[in-house]
Structures are given as C-alpha cells and as structure tokens.
Design an enzyme around this catalytic site. Structure first.
Site, mmCIF file in Angstrom:
data_model
loop_
_atom_site.group_PDB
_atom_site.id
_atom_site.type_symbol
_atom_site.label_atom_id
_atom_site.label_comp_id
_atom_site.label_asym_id
_atom_site.label_seq_id
_atom_site.Cartn_x
_atom_site.Cartn_y
_atom_site.Cartn_z
ATOM 1 N N GLY A 69 0.807 -1.218 0.000
ATOM 2 C CA GLY A 69 0.000 0.000 0.000
ATOM 3 C C GLY A 69 0.838 1.264 0.000
ATOM 4 N N THR A 70 1.905 1.261 0.784
ATOM 5 C CA THR A 70 2.744 2.462 0.890
ATOM 6 C C THR A 70 3.330 2.828 -0.470
ATOM 7 O OG1 THR A 70 3.259 1.920 3.173
ATOM 8 C CG2 THR A 70 4.773 3.425 2.070
ATOM 9 N N ASN A 76 -8.484 3.850 7.994
ATOM 10 C CA ASN A 76 -7.880 2.731 8.734
ATOM 11 C C ASN A 76 -8.135 2.798 10.233
ATOM 12 O OD1 ASN A 76 -6.058 4.950 7.895
ATOM 13 N ND2 ASN A 76 -4.709 4.079 9.449
ATOM 14 N N GLN A 88 -7.740 -0.461 3.081
ATOM 15 C CA GLN A 88 -8.605 -1.044 4.116
ATOM 16 C C GLN A 88 -9.901 -1.613 3.537
ATOM 17 O OE1 GLN A 88 -8.108 -1.472 7.425
ATOM 18 N NE2 GLN A 88 -6.071 -0.576 7.377
ATOM 19 N N SER A 98 -3.068 -3.461 -0.739
ATOM 20 C CA SER A 98 -1.986 -4.147 -0.038
ATOM 21 C C SER A 98 -2.484 -5.523 0.391
ATOM 22 C CB SER A 98 -1.608 -3.323 1.196
ATOM 23 O OG SER A 98 -0.375 -3.737 1.706
ATOM 24 N N ALA A 99 -1.786 -6.586 -0.042
ATOM 25 C CA ALA A 99 -2.314 -7.948 0.136
ATOM 26 C C ALA A 99 -2.505 -8.357 1.597
ATOM 27 C CB ALA A 99 -1.378 -8.943 -0.564
ATOM 28 N N HIS A 100 -1.614 -7.901 2.500
ATOM 29 C CA HIS A 100 -1.693 -8.418 3.870
ATOM 30 C C HIS A 100 -2.896 -7.897 4.641
ATOM 31 C CE1 HIS A 100 -0.149 -4.939 6.326
ATOM 32 N NE2 HIS A 100 0.286 -4.564 5.145
ATOM 33 N N THR A 138 12.579 -7.472 -10.432
ATOM 34 C CA THR A 138 12.174 -8.866 -10.636
ATOM 35 C C THR A 138 10.885 -9.155 -9.879
ATOM 36 O OG1 THR A 138 14.469 -9.476 -10.902
ATOM 37 C CG2 THR A 138 12.958 -11.266 -10.357
ATOM 38 N N CYS A 164 -0.140 1.980 12.907
ATOM 39 C CA CYS A 164 1.044 2.497 12.224
ATOM 40 C C CYS A 164 1.680 3.604 13.061
ATOM 41 C CB CYS A 164 0.685 3.041 10.853
ATOM 42 S SG CYS A 164 -0.231 1.868 9.878
#
Ligand code: PLP
Length: 372
Positions: free
Chosen positions: A69-70, A148, A176, A196-198, A234, A321
């Site tokens: 996300g960042t 968030n 979010q 963001s996947a997590h 990569t 955060c």
C-alpha cells in the site's frame, strides 16, 4: 491469544500460502527471462493479474504490482505530480494514511501545491467540501476509500465525478476496503487505486496499483521492463500468486463474512452498554465490517492496550502504524473527538477468524479493567 487488530494486518490464508509454495521452491525461475523455465512463472503472473482485475472490474493491463500500500500511494501521488511539468494542485483529505500525507508533504517540498480537505465528525469527505476546494488547476484528487482508524467509507463515486468535471484524476487508497467491501473501479469512476495484500489475508510485501488505461503517470522505479516499464524489479511471483488467491477468496466470501462481523461488533458494543461504559463510537454508519473504534471517557487508550495485552488480547489505539507516537492521532483530531474522550481511543478490528466468543472475551476484559 485473541487477535483483534486486523486493520493492522491479517493472518495469511491457508490456500494462499499453499498456492505460493511452488514459486518459492521448484519453480523459482525469473519470469522475465526468455527460456522455457520462465514460462510457468510468467503464466502464473498473467493469471494472477487477470484474477485480481476481475475482482475489481478492471482490465488485466491496468494492474501494476508493487511492494504494498505504501508504495502504491507514493507512486500514485508522486507519479502524477512528477509526470507533468506544470505544477498543478493535489487535493487530499486530513484523515489519509501517512503513506499519502507524507508523500503530499514531499511533493510540497518540491514546489507542487497540496490542498487538504476537512471531514465531518463521522470522518466523511463531503461533495460540498471537495466542490469548495477544487479548481481547474487541480491535477489529482486522492481520497481514501475507507479510513484505517475509524472505518468510515467515503462517497467515492460522487468525489470521482467532481474530480472529473474539473479535469482532475481521481485516486483512492483502498488498502482497508479491498477484499472487504465490493469495489468496481469502472462503475465508481476510479482512475487509480492502491491495495496491499496483507490487509486481506494475503502475504506481506506485495500489493498493486490499479491505473486506468490512459492515465498520465511517471514510472515509479527505473530499471528493467517489468510492469510495462513503469515499475522495474524482478517480480515477486509467490507474493503475486498468494495475493490473487487471497483476494479472490475474500471477494467470494465477502457478504457472509461481513454479516458475521456486524453481529460480532454488535455483541461487543452490547457488553459495553450493559456495563454503562461512557464512550463515543467513531466513524460513519457506512463503515468497514469489523472496525470498532471507540473513545472512552477519562481513560488512557495506551493503558487499555497494555492491560489487554497482559490478558493475551491484541488490539490497537487509534492507528497501529502510529503506535510509537502516543499523541492523539490526526484522524481523531480531525473528527473533533472531545478532549476528555480522545485519549481513551482504542480500535478493535475483528477479522474473518474472529468469533462472537472473542468479542465477548475482549469486551468483558475491557469492562473489568475500566470498572476496577
Ligand atoms: N493505507 C492505509 C489506509 C493503510 O491502512 C495502510 C496500512 O496500515 C497503508 C496505506 C500502508 O500499507 P502497507 O503497510 O501495506 O504498505
């Protein structure tokens, strides 16, 4: 341990984990190489891109993989400012994540003006607020999909419409929201979207930026020709595959999970009410499922976090955060939570692994600490 800090991060989904394994072990080839050993990872990336695109109504060529996300937020804001010689204005809100706010400060230092939108006490950017600030000199409007800390969901379609009337691009930080509420980028008129996947049970260190075809943006990283030459490096094949698997699963199960989370939230708040705890629930009625931000009168949120931690419960104060910064968060300040409540703000964010029993245990532990 009871984990109820899912807005900070989520547990990696089992299926996503299993889907990642081959790309970390036997099929470790560099997807950008021309030989046959690169064929499978290349195909896996193409399939993951198409799957992710289908989850948000995009075209596969509009999905650009990033480290999270960042990076997506940095790219959207920096990339649209630096992609143009004319120093037009970026408009954003006061309650954005620091990934957006700090990037806006960075472009301000380079001479690109930024205007900040105020929010309502529910944490909403209204159409009127945007109308009052936007001009034909605005290049980009960046307003988060859901906050968030307090979970408020913004009127994205309306805000994007206003941006377009003034010839501006519309970006949303949907970190979010994606995987938790339905999103169709075309239907909503979104030009760029960060993910963001997590935050949706995918792996850490991988995310994407949706960039609508034809949007003017400069590359984020210079180097190889990956991601159509816009984001060199990569490819993280395992991360990409894990992210696509997790997103698809969360999207398929979204409405069942949301219904369950609403019940869990209600149960949690009922226990506080029965114990006559004096609190304000932050956020708008339309908010991310599972997000419970409460500001409790005359108490320290920091103290509550540590006392709950001793009982094996993980929650957060305001924004995780910001956990090193014990000051009242910029979001709690922006929504004007009264001083006697602001310091007592905690965020309990339930996720799909949580049960009503978890909510019961956390609420009762909180009541016990508060009434002692
Ligand atoms: N944007 C929002 C709204 C977030 O909640 C977060 C993380 O908490 C981010 C951006 C940054 O995402 P990441 O830490 O995955 O880079």
């Amino acid at each position: 341990m009871i984990y109820a800090d899912n807005a900070a991060t989520t547990k990696l989904d089992k299926d996503a984990f299993v889907a990642m394994i081959p790309w970390l072990q036997d099929e470790f080839g560099n997807a950008s190489q021309p030989y046959s050993f690169a064929r499978k990872p290349k195909k896996a990336i193409a399939e993951a891109r198409a799957l992710i695109a289908s989850c948000i109504g995009a075209e596969p060529g509009e999905i650009f993989f990033t480290s999270g996300g960042t990076e997506s937020d940095n790219w959207a804001i920096m990339g649209s400012a630096l992609g143009n010689l004319e120093k037009k204005t970026t408009v954003t809100s006061m309650i954005e994540h620091h990934a957006v706010l700090r990037t806006c400060e960075a472009i301000e230092r380079l001479g690109y003006p930024v205007a900040y939108l105020d929010v309502t006490q529910d944490g909403i950017v209204t159409a009127e607020a945007l109308e009052s600030i936007i001009t034909n000199r605005t290049r980009l409007v960046s307003v988060m999909y859901a906050n968030n800390e307090i979970g408020s969901i913004q009127p994205i379609k309306k805000l994007a419409e206003i941006a377009h009337v003034h010839g501006a691009i519309f970006h949303t930080d949907a970190v979010q929201a994606i995987g938790h509420v339905p999103i169709d980028v075309k239907e909503l008129g979104i030009d760029m979207l960060s993910a963001s996947a997590h935050k949706f049970n995918g792996p850490k260190g991988i995310g994407f930026l949706y960039i609508r075809k034809g949007t003017c943006i400069s590359p984020y990283a210079n180097g190889g020709a990956q991601e159509s030459g816009l984001r060199a490096g990569t490819e993280n094949v395992a991360g990409i595959v894990g992210m696509a698997t997790a997103l698809k699963k969360n999207c398929d199960e979204m409405s069942d999970i949301a219904d369950r989370l609403r019940k869990i939230e209600d149960h949690f708040l009922e226990i506080l009410d029965q114990a006559h705890i004096t609190y304000i629930r932050n956020g708008a009625d339309n908010r991310i499922p599972g997000n419970v931000s409460v500001s409790i009168k005359d108490v320290s949120g920091e103290m509550l976090l540590h006392r709950l931690d001793l009982k094996g419960i993980a929650i957060s104060t305001g924004s995780a955060c910001d956990s090193v910064d014990t000051q009242i968060s910029h979001v709690i300040q922006a929504i004007r939570v009264p001083a006697e409540y602001a310091e007592g703000t905690i965020r309990v964010s339930f996720g799909r692994e949580n049960t009503e029993t978890d909510a019961d245990t956390i609420a009762k532990a909180l009541v016990q600490i508060l009434t002692k």
